[in-house]
Design an enzyme around this catalytic site. Sequence first.
Site, mmCIF file in Angstrom:
data_model
loop_
_atom_site.group_PDB
_atom_site.id
_atom_site.type_symbol
_atom_site.label_atom_id
_atom_site.label_comp_id
_atom_site.label_asym_id
_atom_site.label_seq_id
_atom_site.Cartn_x
_atom_site.Cartn_y
_atom_site.Cartn_z
ATOM 1 N N ASP A 159 17.389 38.220 -12.687
ATOM 2 C CA ASP A 159 16.589 38.624 -13.844
ATOM 3 C C ASP A 159 17.358 39.639 -14.685
ATOM 4 O O ASP A 159 18.284 40.297 -14.207
ATOM 5 C CB ASP A 159 15.258 39.240 -13.395
ATOM 6 C CG ASP A 159 14.369 38.224 -12.694
ATOM 7 O OD1 ASP A 159 14.478 37.029 -13.020
ATOM 8 O OD2 ASP A 159 13.590 38.632 -11.811
ATOM 9 N N HIS B 63 20.963 33.247 -14.946
ATOM 10 C CA HIS B 63 19.609 33.756 -15.166
ATOM 11 C C HIS B 63 18.574 33.017 -14.311
ATOM 12 O O HIS B 63 17.426 33.468 -14.194
ATOM 13 C CB HIS B 63 19.249 33.624 -16.659
ATOM 14 C CG HIS B 63 18.289 34.654 -17.138
ATOM 15 N ND1 HIS B 63 17.633 35.528 -16.292
ATOM 16 C CD2 HIS B 63 17.858 34.961 -18.393
ATOM 17 C CE1 HIS B 63 16.841 36.313 -16.999
ATOM 18 N NE2 HIS B 63 16.956 35.998 -18.281
#
Length: 431
Positions: free
Chosen positions: A406, A402
């Site tokens: 995204d 992450h």
Amino acid sequence: MATDVKVPALGESITEGTLAQWLKKPGEAVAADEPIASLETDKVSVEVPSPVAGTMAEQLFQEGDTVEVGAVIARIGEAGAAAAAAAPAETKEAVDAATNPPGPAETPLPREDAHAPAADHADLTLSPAVRRAVLEHHVDPSKISGTGKDGRLTKDDVLAAAKAKDSGPVHEPEVKAPAAAPAATAQPALAAAAAPSGERREERVKMTRLRQTIATRLKEAQNTAALLTTYNDVDMTAVIDARARYKDLFEKKHGIRLGFMGFFVKAVALAARDVPSVNARIEGDEIVYHDYLDVSVAVSAPKGLVVPVIRSADAMSFAEIEKTIAGFGKKAKDGTLTADDMKGGTFTISNGGVFGSLLSSPIINPPQSAVLGMHRIEERPVVRDGQIVARPMMYLALSYDHRLIDGREAVTFLVRVKEAIEDPTRLLIDL
């Protein structure tokens, strides 16, 4: 004059390995290029061949020792010459026995691990040559008595068992205590047979170098990356129909079966063009993007999971992808994968469905930033045009870093893969 046998180059960034097994004993004849030892590295098992024909003269390391690239591990004497020296451990034992003979009244105490015969552990240290012989002759290594050091199997043991199997059933020799031996000096191995059936035991087996590396890398991924997984499901009807329609023609033309992995590799290549961050990596404070797709395909090997790499998969045809995967599968079973086969990789596909997994959250393979998990195909009720119908469905899982990817990008990527699988025409017209 003896010839030194050195540890060969083991691959990029690999400087040492573990001496897993000696395949030749001191005094045994050795042919040129014949394997004399098996090394285990962080990634693969490697056989060390003899540079010349002759006789195994000396072993300079014991099994389990760590050896560096370029180190001399053995010496080969002239053909017919006697062994110059025994293995270090054997020499030490001989000296100790000569200088400190045991007293006549001493009774050896059984070791904690003496309950199980050595043959039970042979399959944990099969050399590549022995493993190939086992697979080729379809014999059960656990039922073969090894004549190698510590009861380990040799290639000759497997060939003898295969020959006996062809001529009739193989019978294990019955182990009996000597008639004159008192009960107090019975062999430790016999204690296992006399032990109560409800007795609980433990066995300690040292982790292989490959298993240690897998553990380290997976924990590194959890400690470093911000791992997150997103899920979706895909209707496999179109792919199954396409395979059923063209599998015979495909195999006739290309000599290989048409599998599911080719569709998913092509779908990933298509989706990665729309979401390039999934095929990128973090290096320091920079993001490195790739204009190529090198797919690491998780393959089960006898000593653990390995990930050989399909290079430039985005530029390959279905046939080239399937041939490459089939080749990796065979090499993994034979123990002949090389370090170069597993070097690099920008994205990983793991197919837990072949083992029956319904759903899982895979862990990324650093320094990669994403991994796609495939699972088993299962008929489930779904709604199509207002009607409840049964469809062959598969859950997909995309685990990603992450820090780089995204949530919107991850979901978009997975939806692109789903669309390509449910409508394979997209793979042909690049949609």
